[in-house]
Design a protein around this motif. Sequence first.
Motif, PDB file in Angstrom:
ATOM      1  N   GLU A  71     -18.542   2.777   3.179  1.00  0.00           N
ATOM      2  CA  GLU A  71     -19.817   3.331   2.741  1.00  0.00           C
ATOM      3  C   GLU A  71     -19.798   3.733   1.271  1.00  0.00           C
ATOM      4  OE1 GLU A  71     -20.682   7.300   4.375  1.00  0.00           O
ATOM      5  OE2 GLU A  71     -18.661   7.219   5.234  1.00  0.00           O
ATOM      6  N   HIS A  72     -18.606   3.763   0.668  1.00  0.00           N
ATOM      7  CA  HIS A  72     -18.492   4.219  -0.721  1.00  0.00           C
ATOM      8  C   HIS A  72     -18.276   3.089  -1.731  1.00  0.00           C
ATOM      9  CE1 HIS A  72     -18.259   8.266   0.894  1.00  0.00           C
ATOM     10  NE2 HIS A  72     -17.292   7.869   1.700  1.00  0.00           N
ATOM     11  N   GLY A  73     -17.850   1.924  -1.265  1.00  0.00           N
ATOM     12  CA  GLY A  73     -17.590   0.839  -2.191  1.00  0.00           C
ATOM     13  C   GLY A  73     -16.784  -0.263  -1.536  1.00  0.00           C
ATOM     14  N   LEU A  74     -16.280  -1.156  -2.357  1.00  0.00           N
ATOM     15  CA  LEU A  74     -15.479  -2.283  -1.881  1.00  0.00           C
ATOM     16  C   LEU A  74     -14.177  -2.341  -2.663  1.00  0.00           C
ATOM     17  CD1 LEU A  74     -16.359  -5.859  -0.954  1.00  0.00           C
ATOM     18  CD2 LEU A  74     -14.880  -5.551  -2.946  1.00  0.00           C
ATOM     19  N   ALA A  75     -13.085  -2.689  -1.978  1.00  0.00           N
ATOM     20  CA  ALA A  75     -11.800  -2.901  -2.633  1.00  0.00           C
ATOM     21  C   ALA A  75     -11.270  -4.260  -2.205  1.00  0.00           C
ATOM     22  CB  ALA A  75     -10.811  -1.797  -2.269  1.00  0.00           C
ATOM     23  N   ALA A  76     -10.669  -4.984  -3.158  1.00  0.00           N
ATOM     24  CA  ALA A  76     -10.100  -6.301  -2.882  1.00  0.00           C
ATOM     25  C   ALA A  76      -8.829  -6.455  -3.690  1.00  0.00           C
ATOM     26  CB  ALA A  76     -11.094  -7.405  -3.244  1.00  0.00           C
ATOM     27  N   VAL A  77      -7.865  -7.178  -3.145  1.00  0.00           N
ATOM     28  CA  VAL A  77      -6.584  -7.337  -3.839  1.00  0.00           C
ATOM     29  C   VAL A  77      -5.919  -8.637  -3.415  1.00  0.00           C
ATOM     30  CG1 VAL A  77      -5.196  -6.143  -2.091  1.00  0.00           C
ATOM     31  CG2 VAL A  77      -4.461  -6.096  -4.467  1.00  0.00           C
ATOM     32  N   VAL A  78      -5.171  -9.228  -4.347  1.00  0.00           N
ATOM     33  CA  VAL A  78      -4.254 -10.329  -4.033  1.00  0.00           C
ATOM     34  C   VAL A  78      -2.856  -9.862  -4.401  1.00  0.00           C
ATOM     35  CG1 VAL A  78      -5.976 -12.138  -4.354  1.00  0.00           C
ATOM     36  CG2 VAL A  78      -4.551 -11.455  -6.291  1.00  0.00           C
ATOM     37  N   THR A  79      -1.872 -10.272  -3.618  1.00  0.00           N
ATOM     38  CA  THR A  79      -0.487  -9.885  -3.861  1.00  0.00           C
ATOM     39  C   THR A  79       0.405 -11.113  -3.791  1.00  0.00           C
ATOM     40  OG1 THR A  79      -0.278  -9.347  -1.499  1.00  0.00           O
ATOM     41  CG2 THR A  79      -0.716  -7.511  -3.010  1.00  0.00           C
ATOM     42  N   ASP A  80       1.528 -11.042  -4.497  1.00  0.00           N
ATOM     43  CA  ASP A  80       2.482 -12.155  -4.548  1.00  0.00           C
ATOM     44  C   ASP A  80       3.881 -11.580  -4.407  1.00  0.00           C
ATOM     45  OD1 ASP A  80       4.053 -14.352  -5.079  1.00  0.00           O
ATOM     46  OD2 ASP A  80       3.301 -14.698  -7.098  1.00  0.00           O
ATOM     47  N   GLY A  81       4.559 -11.907  -3.317  1.00  0.00           N
ATOM     48  CA  GLY A  81       5.901 -11.408  -3.084  1.00  0.00           C
ATOM     49  C   GLY A  81       6.916 -12.052  -4.006  1.00  0.00           C
ATOM     50  N   CYS A  82       7.952 -11.319  -4.339  1.00  0.00           N
ATOM     51  CA  CYS A  82       9.029 -11.811  -5.195  1.00  0.00           C
ATOM     52  C   CYS A  82       9.666 -13.051  -4.578  1.00  0.00           C
ATOM     53  CB  CYS A  82      10.073 -10.712  -5.366  1.00  0.00           C
ATOM     54  SG  CYS A  82      11.552 -11.207  -6.265  1.00  0.00           S
ATOM     55  N   GLY A  83       9.766 -14.123  -5.360  1.00  0.00           N
ATOM     56  CA  GLY A  83      10.262 -15.387  -4.845  1.00  0.00           C
ATOM     57  C   GLY A  83      11.682 -15.339  -4.315  1.00  0.00           C
ATOM     58  N   SER A  84      12.503 -14.458  -4.855  1.00  0.00           N
ATOM     59  CA  SER A  84      13.890 -14.390  -4.404  1.00  0.00           C
ATOM     60  C   SER A  84      14.085 -13.455  -3.218  1.00  0.00           C
ATOM     61  CB  SER A  84      14.794 -13.918  -5.556  1.00  0.00           C
ATOM     62  OG  SER A  84      14.406 -12.628  -6.003  1.00  0.00           O
ATOM     63  N   GLY A  85      13.031 -12.758  -2.811  1.00  0.00           N
ATOM     64  CA  GLY A  85      13.128 -11.872  -1.656  1.00  0.00           C
ATOM     65  C   GLY A  85      13.094 -12.650  -0.358  1.00  0.00           C
ATOM     66  N   ALA A  86      14.020 -12.376   0.525  1.00  0.00           N
ATOM     67  CA  ALA A  86      14.137 -13.144   1.765  1.00  0.00           C
ATOM     68  C   ALA A  86      12.898 -13.029   2.644  1.00  0.00           C
ATOM     69  CB  ALA A  86      15.368 -12.690   2.547  1.00  0.00           C
ATOM     70  N   GLN A  87      12.265 -11.868   2.664  1.00  0.00           N
ATOM     71  CA  GLN A  87      11.061 -11.669   3.470  1.00  0.00           C
ATOM     72  C   GLN A  87       9.962 -10.990   2.650  1.00  0.00           C
ATOM     73  OE1 GLN A  87      14.051 -10.072   5.039  1.00  0.00           O
ATOM     74  NE2 GLN A  87      14.593 -12.050   5.898  1.00  0.00           N
ATOM     75  N   SER A  88       9.790 -11.386   1.403  1.00  0.00           N
ATOM     76  CA  SER A  88       8.843 -10.671   0.546  1.00  0.00           C
ATOM     77  C   SER A  88       7.392 -10.884   0.958  1.00  0.00           C
ATOM     78  CB  SER A  88       9.037 -11.058  -0.922  1.00  0.00           C
ATOM     79  OG  SER A  88       8.729 -12.414  -1.136  1.00  0.00           O
ATOM     80  N   GLU A  89       7.132 -11.857   1.834  1.00  0.00           N
ATOM     81  CA  GLU A  89       5.775 -11.993   2.337  1.00  0.00           C
ATOM     82  C   GLU A  89       5.362 -10.766   3.152  1.00  0.00           C
ATOM     83  OE1 GLU A  89       8.442 -14.200   5.310  1.00  0.00           O
ATOM     84  OE2 GLU A  89       8.263 -14.007   3.121  1.00  0.00           O
ATOM     85  N   LEU A  90       6.347 -10.071   3.739  1.00  0.00           N
ATOM     86  CA  LEU A  90       6.029  -8.862   4.502  1.00  0.00           C
ATOM     87  C   LEU A  90       5.495  -7.772   3.579  1.00  0.00           C
ATOM     88  CD1 LEU A  90       9.116  -8.723   6.895  1.00  0.00           C
ATOM     89  CD2 LEU A  90       6.839  -9.652   7.348  1.00  0.00           C
ATOM     90  N   GLY A  91       6.171  -7.559   2.465  1.00  0.00           N
ATOM     91  CA  GLY A  91       5.707  -6.565   1.516  1.00  0.00           C
ATOM     92  C   GLY A  91       4.353  -6.922   0.939  1.00  0.00           C
ATOM     93  N   ALA A  92       4.153  -8.221   0.659  1.00  0.00           N
ATOM     94  CA  ALA A  92       2.871  -8.663   0.104  1.00  0.00           C
ATOM     95  C   ALA A  92       1.732  -8.396   1.080  1.00  0.00           C
ATOM     96  CB  ALA A  92       2.937 -10.146  -0.253  1.00  0.00           C
ATOM     97  N   GLN A  93       1.962  -8.670   2.350  1.00  0.00           N
ATOM     98  CA  GLN A  93       0.915  -8.460   3.349  1.00  0.00           C
ATOM     99  C   GLN A  93       0.632  -6.980   3.569  1.00  0.00           C
ATOM    100  OE1 GLN A  93       2.422 -10.572   6.767  1.00  0.00           O
ATOM    101  NE2 GLN A  93       2.420 -12.533   5.693  1.00  0.00           N
ATOM    102  N   LEU A  94       1.694  -6.196   3.739  1.00  0.00           N
ATOM    103  CA  LEU A  94       1.502  -4.761   3.947  1.00  0.00           C
ATOM    104  C   LEU A  94       0.946  -4.088   2.693  1.00  0.00           C
ATOM    105  CD1 LEU A  94       4.818  -3.960   5.859  1.00  0.00           C
ATOM    106  CD2 LEU A  94       2.518  -4.039   6.830  1.00  0.00           C
ATOM    107  N   GLY A  95       1.447  -4.517   1.526  1.00  0.00           N
ATOM    108  CA  GLY A  95       0.995  -3.922   0.275  1.00  0.00           C
ATOM    109  C   GLY A  95      -0.467  -4.195   0.001  1.00  0.00           C
TER     110      GLY A  95
END
Length: 268
Positions: free
Chosen positions: A35-59
């Motif tokens: 009701e107050h506004g909109l927020a949007a974001v794109v994230t990119d996990g560190c390429g050398s991180g074994a599971q950095s897609e997890l941080g990107a999704q949660l972040g």
Amino acid sequence: MFSLPFELAAATVQGREHARAGRNNQDSFWARASEHGLAAVVTDGCGSGAQSELGAQLGARRVVEGALSLLGLQVPVESPDFLQRLGADVLCFLQAISGELGERAIGEALLFTVVGAVVTPEHTLVFSAGDGLWALNGDVHRLGPFPNNAPPYLAYGLLKPGAVSLKANTLRPTAEVDSLLLGTDGVSDLAGLAEARVPEREEPVGPLSQFWSDGRYFANPDALRRRLALLNRESVRADFPARRLERVPGLLSDDTTLVVLRRRQGRA
């Protein structure tokens, strides 16, 4: 609910080299209105991180939810305190995760870049931590590259307090915003492919402006994803003189993710 004068499209596609290496898509995105506004974001996990897609999704989710929470607390988006509190909120969230999983989780799963925006009836704020791209009203701004291909990940603040913060890129009156694109660094590569040919088609890829000017991406919620998938499809071409088939790789070597807003057509 915030009466949004914009329509939104968003999509992500796994990069060619990530697919070849057997890695997951390490990009993510999230967008939500309250009701107050909109927020949007794109994230990119560190390429050398074994599971950095997890941080990107949660972040991605945490940044959006944290921003909307601050709007609900009446923290003005135009105040420097807004990004300071948002960054602190995300770091607190990541600290809780690393506390449960151990410090190794920071390097393996919690390093990600951020390119985001918060839109209220009065103001639109674009912010970032790390590399990527944003475009406002057709003006494209690249973030990075950084030395040694090492962008400043927000989670570095867990190892050294104050090392990285969310940076304000621009603050504009929302009434002046006609279109806004947020992209990971794969979109920077896509921007350079305007004259390249779409796999198996006799048409150019086209400029980034297609993503906020072409209504099909907003009329069909899957159109943007399908376009990115088409650009990254491996094709087969016949080399008749050599009597052989040649495999032509997709055009997007890196994971590519974008969120696009444009003012609703025919509305103020």
